[in-house]
Each structure stands twice: as structure tokens, then as C-alpha cells.
Design a protein around this motif. Structure first.
Motif, PDB file in Angstrom:
ATOM      1  N   VAL A 183      -1.814  -1.924  -9.622  1.00  0.00           N
ATOM      2  CA  VAL A 183      -0.374  -1.752  -9.836  1.00  0.00           C
ATOM      3  C   VAL A 183       0.380  -2.260  -8.612  1.00  0.00           C
ATOM      4  O   VAL A 183       0.152  -1.781  -7.499  1.00  0.00           O
ATOM      5  CB  VAL A 183      -0.021  -0.267 -10.073  1.00  0.00           C
ATOM      6  N   PHE A 184       1.255  -3.248  -8.845  1.00  0.00           N
ATOM      7  CA  PHE A 184       2.001  -3.881  -7.745  1.00  0.00           C
ATOM      8  C   PHE A 184       3.475  -3.475  -7.824  1.00  0.00           C
ATOM      9  O   PHE A 184       4.112  -3.639  -8.860  1.00  0.00           O
ATOM     10  CB  PHE A 184       1.924  -5.411  -7.852  1.00  0.00           C
ATOM     11  N   ASP A 185       4.022  -2.959  -6.744  1.00  0.00           N
ATOM     12  CA  ASP A 185       5.472  -2.706  -6.675  1.00  0.00           C
ATOM     13  C   ASP A 185       5.870  -2.453  -5.230  1.00  0.00           C
ATOM     14  O   ASP A 185       5.116  -1.845  -4.475  1.00  0.00           O
ATOM     15  CB  ASP A 185       5.884  -1.510  -7.545  1.00  0.00           C
ATOM     16  N   PHE A 186       7.062  -2.947  -4.867  1.00  0.00           N
ATOM     17  CA  PHE A 186       7.572  -2.737  -3.506  1.00  0.00           C
ATOM     18  C   PHE A 186       8.539  -1.560  -3.440  1.00  0.00           C
ATOM     19  O   PHE A 186       8.830  -1.046  -2.366  1.00  0.00           O
ATOM     20  CB  PHE A 186       8.314  -3.991  -3.023  1.00  0.00           C
ATOM     21  N   ASP A 187       9.005  -1.112  -4.598  1.00  0.00           N
ATOM     22  CA  ASP A 187      10.152  -0.203  -4.669  1.00  0.00           C
ATOM     23  C   ASP A 187       9.724   1.256  -4.528  1.00  0.00           C
ATOM     24  O   ASP A 187       8.553   1.592  -4.696  1.00  0.00           O
ATOM     25  CB  ASP A 187      10.840  -0.412  -6.030  1.00  0.00           C
ATOM     26  N   VAL A 188      10.707   2.116  -4.241  1.00  0.00           N
ATOM     27  CA  VAL A 188      10.431   3.551  -4.159  1.00  0.00           C
ATOM     28  C   VAL A 188      11.063   4.276  -5.340  1.00  0.00           C
ATOM     29  O   VAL A 188      12.015   3.796  -5.959  1.00  0.00           O
ATOM     30  CB  VAL A 188      10.957   4.169  -2.830  1.00  0.00           C
ATOM     31  N   VAL A 189      10.513   5.448  -5.638  1.00  0.00           N
ATOM     32  CA  VAL A 189      10.968   6.228  -6.794  1.00  0.00           C
ATOM     33  C   VAL A 189      12.332   6.843  -6.490  1.00  0.00           C
ATOM     34  O   VAL A 189      12.547   7.416  -5.429  1.00  0.00           O
ATOM     35  CB  VAL A 189       9.955   7.349  -7.111  1.00  0.00           C
ATOM     36  N   GLU A 190      13.261   6.675  -7.457  1.00  0.00           N
ATOM     37  CA  GLU A 190      14.563   7.336  -7.369  1.00  0.00           C
ATOM     38  C   GLU A 190      14.716   8.235  -8.599  1.00  0.00           C
ATOM     39  O   GLU A 190      14.061   8.021  -9.627  1.00  0.00           O
ATOM     40  CB  GLU A 190      15.685   6.295  -7.337  1.00  0.00           C
ATOM     41  N   LEU A 191      15.608   9.227  -8.482  1.00  0.00           N
ATOM     42  CA  LEU A 191      15.714  10.228  -9.558  1.00  0.00           C
ATOM     43  C   LEU A 191      16.076   9.603 -10.902  1.00  0.00           C
ATOM     44  O   LEU A 191      15.597  10.054 -11.947  1.00  0.00           O
ATOM     45  CB  LEU A 191      16.740  11.301  -9.181  1.00  0.00           C
ATOM     46  N   HIS A 192      16.899   8.534 -10.887  1.00  0.00           N
ATOM     47  CA  HIS A 192      17.298   7.946 -12.172  1.00  0.00           C
ATOM     48  C   HIS A 192      16.135   7.261 -12.882  1.00  0.00           C
ATOM     49  O   HIS A 192      16.222   6.966 -14.075  1.00  0.00           O
ATOM     50  CB  HIS A 192      18.471   6.976 -11.983  1.00  0.00           C
ATOM     51  N   ASN A 193      15.018   7.019 -12.181  1.00  0.00           N
ATOM     52  CA  ASN A 193      13.831   6.436 -12.819  1.00  0.00           C
ATOM     53  C   ASN A 193      13.142   7.451 -13.757  1.00  0.00           C
ATOM     54  O   ASN A 193      12.380   7.062 -14.644  1.00  0.00           O
ATOM     55  CB  ASN A 193      12.792   5.995 -11.780  1.00  0.00           C
ATOM     56  N   LEU A 194      13.381   8.736 -13.525  1.00  0.00           N
ATOM     57  CA  LEU A 194      12.552   9.755 -14.177  1.00  0.00           C
ATOM     58  C   LEU A 194      12.792   9.884 -15.681  1.00  0.00           C
ATOM     59  O   LEU A 194      11.938  10.420 -16.389  1.00  0.00           O
ATOM     60  CB  LEU A 194      12.761  11.112 -13.498  1.00  0.00           C
ATOM     61  N   THR A 195      13.919   9.397 -16.175  1.00  0.00           N
ATOM     62  CA  THR A 195      14.160   9.497 -17.626  1.00  0.00           C
ATOM     63  C   THR A 195      13.331   8.498 -18.420  1.00  0.00           C
ATOM     64  O   THR A 195      13.273   8.574 -19.642  1.00  0.00           O
ATOM     65  CB  THR A 195      15.655   9.241 -17.953  1.00  0.00           C
ATOM     66  N   ARG A 196      12.727   7.530 -17.733  1.00  0.00           N
ATOM     67  CA  ARG A 196      11.985   6.485 -18.451  1.00  0.00           C
ATOM     68  C   ARG A 196      10.572   6.269 -17.937  1.00  0.00           C
ATOM     69  O   ARG A 196       9.891   5.379 -18.392  1.00  0.00           O
ATOM     70  CB  ARG A 196      12.746   5.149 -18.327  1.00  0.00           C
ATOM     71  N   SER A 197      10.151   7.073 -16.985  1.00  0.00           N
ATOM     72  CA  SER A 197       8.872   6.781 -16.321  1.00  0.00           C
ATOM     73  C   SER A 197       7.897   7.920 -16.543  1.00  0.00           C
ATOM     74  O   SER A 197       7.929   8.938 -15.858  1.00  0.00           O
ATOM     75  CB  SER A 197       9.112   6.559 -14.827  1.00  0.00           C
ATOM     76  N   VAL A 198       7.019   7.713 -17.508  1.00  0.00           N
ATOM     77  CA  VAL A 198       6.164   8.806 -17.995  1.00  0.00           C
ATOM     78  C   VAL A 198       5.234   9.353 -16.918  1.00  0.00           C
ATOM     79  O   VAL A 198       4.858  10.527 -16.963  1.00  0.00           O
ATOM     80  CB  VAL A 198       5.374   8.319 -19.242  1.00  0.00           C
ATOM     81  N   LEU A 199       4.868   8.555 -15.926  1.00  0.00           N
ATOM     82  CA  LEU A 199       3.891   9.024 -14.934  1.00  0.00           C
ATOM     83  C   LEU A 199       4.540   9.610 -13.669  1.00  0.00           C
ATOM     84  O   LEU A 199       3.833  10.094 -12.798  1.00  0.00           O
ATOM     85  CB  LEU A 199       2.961   7.869 -14.535  1.00  0.00           C
ATOM     86  N   LEU A 200       5.856   9.536 -13.569  1.00  0.00           N
ATOM     87  CA  LEU A 200       6.519   9.981 -12.340  1.00  0.00           C
ATOM     88  C   LEU A 200       7.102  11.388 -12.490  1.00  0.00           C
ATOM     89  O   LEU A 200       7.446  11.816 -13.591  1.00  0.00           O
ATOM     90  CB  LEU A 200       7.631   9.003 -11.953  1.00  0.00           C
ATOM     91  N   ARG A 201       7.192  12.084 -11.347  1.00  0.00           N
ATOM     92  CA  ARG A 201       7.739  13.446 -11.313  1.00  0.00           C
ATOM     93  C   ARG A 201       8.821  13.512 -10.239  1.00  0.00           C
ATOM     94  O   ARG A 201       8.868  12.642  -9.357  1.00  0.00           O
ATOM     95  CB  ARG A 201       6.625  14.462 -10.976  1.00  0.00           C
ATOM     96  N   GLU A 202       9.621  14.565 -10.283  1.00  0.00           N
ATOM     97  CA  GLU A 202      10.675  14.701  -9.270  1.00  0.00           C
ATOM     98  C   GLU A 202      10.110  14.709  -7.863  1.00  0.00           C
ATOM     99  O   GLU A 202      10.710  14.194  -6.918  1.00  0.00           O
ATOM    100  CB  GLU A 202      11.475  15.986  -9.504  1.00  0.00           C
TER     101      GLU A 202
END
Lengths: 83, 384
Positions: free
Chosen positions: B55-74
Motif C-alpha cells: 500500500v503506497f500513500d504519502f498522506d496522513v489520515v484526517e477526520l473527514h476521511n473516516l466517512t469513506r474509509s472502511v479500515l480507518l478509525r478516529e
């Protein structure tokens, strides 16, 4: 001499549809621009054209006289960029 | 060795006559982008038992990602997305190898690394990244699956570069307006614009899950005989309708039209020695051979009013994409009068003079030698 082509154009959700007499020298890009202008499609979206009759995507500058036959149905589809 | 837990886990898959768990478990897939679609793709690949998922990504998790990202948590807010997604995917199936590769994939994905995968999935959110991944997959002859969405539609395209040299590429149907959007982000032919505004496209978990499911299926080529040519599937997640169309190779395509045949990849140490320039290949002295670099470089930096600048040492011979257009303002006279020469085409002689004994800051260099397309891989292949 260019020939006129009668065909149909619609949006992907099929809420807009039009019958066109098309100059054979027109390209897919011309059709897309006409659809965006006439149907007020969102201007911040990019579009591509497919021939639903043949099941083939049309290249942006493709000469429609080569790839479209009378009565074919062309569909304006959004190019989706979000991930 | 027989593993009863593993056998139990995949028992239901074994009941599907067209599903080969053995093939899926042997598959190696790179997922570029760990946003909404990337989450769904990785989740599906892991549940299917795909052997290796990077899995490749440079970005960090933000709260607005959580409505669409099944594997992420707050609790993941602020973490690198690739690391958070890989960790959760490992929990789904410990038999699957899931690795995170933080950073911009252009910096972390060498051609050598890419060639280790059966497929790369573009789950990114912009045209530029898709163009770059398309180029890498074309050269490496690795299958590419591209997924995109908005608030209603999900589109997934497959480009089977490994199966066919004649397969169309991502650029074959890309409209001119897409290139214009990429160009909006740059000035002076390669510097990033400071005031660039990101276009925000609303999406939902519904479109992401549809796109992610289809992308995982097409990447693993599930369902029997896979098509030899490129295809696009567009699904309306509200109305439930959809279409599949064939994508044919476009003559003069800026992507695949660059080479008549796939270039041969030649590994190099990326060290440039002037004393070797006098040799010749196919009647051309090596020093005269023209190469096109993967990354435009700043080749000159001089103020129209002040002349040569000391600051040139900071910029010349580096990737143009490292800098924004602020460097067009002269540090001496403060006028926006700096002439910046940016180019990607050099002779080997120029490169040896500019980088004596040093690496050229590019991923690869393309050259036509004796009618053959050659791609010099300028990055070291990472250890497996």
C-alpha cells in the motif's frame, strides 16, 4: 465532400437525449462540448465519449465519420478522478 | 506445509468453480493510494486472501476521511494512511502479507520494484498521479487497473499491459481538458504553482465500495478468461445501471504512442563517467546520444536584469518538481525576472558534464538506439 450523419447522443444517466444531424468532420470533442453547453453539464468535470452501439470508447480527436454509423447512440460519460 | 486454519478460512472460496484460491494467494498487487477506494481495494484483496499487498500513500489520515474509509478509525488521525490501512488489513487475514510504503509513489516505486507485481491499482485522486503510474506500468509491462469515482458514479478501467503489447493505455481516451488541469498546477514548464487550489470532489462510501470491489476483481482477473484488451466499466450507484466498453489503442497517443514497441529496460548504476564518452554505439558516440529523462530538471537559472545568480547552485540540476514558482523571483533585485530553463532532454555528454560521478535525479531515461527503444533504469532495485 463530408456527409451528414444522423445519430443519438445522451448523458450517462440517460436523463438527456438528443437526435443529431452531424457533420462527418466532427470529432468526439465537438460532441462533448456541445453537450456541456446545451445541457449545462458541470463544467468542472471532464468527459469522454463512448459509442454504446459498438461498445467502444471514442478517442478525443477521433474523426466520427470513421467510427460512427447512422443511428448509433453516443454516450457522454464523466472522467472520474476522485479516489 | 498444511495449515488447517488456512484451509478452514478459504473453504467457501473453494466451493466457487471459477475461483482459484491458489492463484489469488500467489498474487502480488500494489495499491497506489490509501483513500476511500484504496481502503476498499485493500479490504477486498485481504479478505480474498491475496498473497502480497503493498500500500503506497504519502498522506496522513484526517477526520473527514473516516466517512469513506472502511479500515480507518478516529485513533488513526495524523498517522500515515498507508501504515494505518496496512495494519488493519493484516488483522483481517494474517496469512496475507500487507506492507505499507509511506511517501510519494514516484519516489518509492522503482521500475524494478513495479515489475515484481502482477498488477498495480491506481486508487489516487488526481490525473497527474494516474498519468505517471500509467507511464511506469507501460514501461514495466505490468497490468494497470484504474479506479475513479464521484458522488454517484464508479468507473474502473483495466489495462492488461502484461498480456498484450497492443493494449490501449490510460491516455488513449483521456480528453485534452485533463491535461489542462494538470498544467494548471505548474508554471514555467515544471515548477509547482504556489496558489494552486485543489478541486474537492465529494464522494461517498457507497461509490467507493462499488469501485473498490470492481477494482479488486479486475486486478485479480476473477471470473475466468480475462479480456486481452483494455476495458472501462462505469456503474451508476444510484440507478444501478452500468456499461462496459472496449478501449482501443489510439494512434499518436501521448502515453503508449511514445514507443512502437515496449522499451527494453536496462539497469544502470546511475553514475556518469566522462572518460567513457568517446565510445560509440550504432555509429553514434555515446556522448552525442540523446536521452529523455522521466523528470524535467532545472538546467539554467539566471536573472534577466542581474545576470548569473549565486542561488543557481541551489536549483540547477535538481528536479523542477521540487520547487514552486517562488524561485522565479530574483533574490537580488526582487523582480520576477529569473529565466529558468527547464528540460527533460539531454545528451549523455551533457549529463556526464552536469553529474560527474554522481547520480542523475530521475527515475529513468528513455533513448532510441539503433531503432530500439531502451529505458535506462536509474534507480537501484530495492531488496526483496
Amino acid at each position: 465532400m463530408t456527409q451528414s450523419l444522423k445519430l443519438y447522443v445522451r448523458t450517462a444517466d440517460q436523463t438527456r437525449r438528443a437526435e443529431l444531424d452531424l457533420d462527418g468532420a466532427s470529432t468526439g470533442a465537438d460532441i462533448i462540448q456541445a453537450a456541456v453547453d446545451n445541457w449545462a453539464l458541470p463544467a468542472d468535470t471532464d468527459y469522454t465519449l463512448v459509442n454504446t452501439t459498438t461498445g467502444r470508447a471514442l478517442a478525443p480527436g477521433e474523426d466520427l465519420a470513421r467510427s460512427v454509423r447512422p443511428g448509433d447512440v453516443l454516450e457522454v460519460q464523466p472522467v472520474l478522478v476522485a479516489g | 506445509m498444511h495449515d488447517p486454519q488456512r484451509t478452514q478460512r478459504y473453504r467457501r472460496h473453494d466451493l466457487i468453480d471459477w475461483f482459484s484460491q491458489e492463484q489469488v494467494s500467489a498474487a502480488r498487487v500494489a495499491v497506489i493510494g490509501a483513500g476511500a477506494v484504496g481502503n476498499e481495494v485493500v479490504k477486498n484483496l485481504a479478505l480474498l486472501g491475496c498473497g502480497t499487498i503493498d500500500v503506497f500513500d504519502f498522506d496522513v489520515v484526517e477526520l473527514h476521511n473516516l466517512t469513506r474509509s472502511v479500515l480507518l478509525r478516529e485513533s488513526d488521525a495524523g498517522r500515515n494512511k498507508a501504515e494505518a490501512v496496512a495494519e488493519r488489513a493484516r488483522d483481517l487475514d494474517p496469512h496475507v502479507t500487507v506492507r505499507a510504503v509511506p511517501g510519494d509513489f514516484w519516489d518509492t516505486m522503482s521500475l524494478g520494484r513495479l515489475r515484481q507485481y502482477d498488477c498495480a491499482i491506481a486508487a489516487v485522486d488526481n490525473f497527474e498521479a494516474r498519468l505517471r503510474l500509467n507511464q511506469l506500468c507501460l514501461i514495466a509491462r505490468v497490468n494497470l487497473v484504474n479506479a475513479g469515482l464521484d458522488s454517484r458514479w464508479a468507473a474502473v478501467e483495466s489495462f492488461p499491459f502484461a498480456a498484450s503489447e497492443d493494449a490501449a493505455c490510460y491516455e488513449c481516451t483521456l480528453p485534452e481538458s485533463a491535461y489542462a488541469r494538470v498544467a494548471e498546477r505548474y508554471s514555467c514548464g515544471g515548477l509547482r504553482r504556489r496558489a494552486g487550489r485543489e478541486r474537492l470532489i465529494p464522494t461517498t462510501a457507497v461509490t467507493a465500495s462499488v469501485a473498490g470491489a470492481l477494482a479488486a476483481s479486475m486486478a485479480l482477473r476473477l471470473g475466468g478468461e480475462a479480456p486481452q484488451g483494455a476495458q472501462r466499466r462505469l456503474l451508476d450507484t444510484i440507478g444501478g445501471t452500468g456499461s462496459t466498453v472496449e478501449i482501443e489503442r489510439r494512434e499518436g497517443c501521448p502515453g503508449c504512442g511514445t514507443f512502437a514497441r515496449a522499451p527494453r529496460i536496462v539497469s544502470t548504476r546511475n553514475r556518469w563517467s566522462p572518460q567513457r564518452d568517446d565510445r560509440s554505439v550504432a555509429g553514434t558516440e555515446i556522448g552525442e546520444q540523446v536521452v529523455q529523462l522521466s523528470d524535467p530538471l532545472i538546467a539554467g537559472y539566471e536573472c534577466a536584469a542581474c545576470g548569473p545568480l549565486e542561488a543557481a547552485a541551489r536549483y540547477v540540476n535538481r528536479r523542477a518538481a521540487e520547487f514552486d514558482d517562488a524561485i522565479a523571483t530574483c533574490p537580488k533585485c526582487a523582480a520576477p525576472a529569473v529565466r529558468i530553463e527547464i528540460r527533460d532532454t539531454f545528451t549523455v555528454g551533457e549529463l556526464t558534464a552536469r553529474f560527474p560521478g554522481r547520480p542523475v535525479p530521475a527515475k529513468f531515461a528513455l533513448a532510441e538506439i539503433n531503432g530500439d527503444a531502451i529505458c535506462f533504469d536509474l534507480e537501484e532495485t530495492p531488496a526483496k
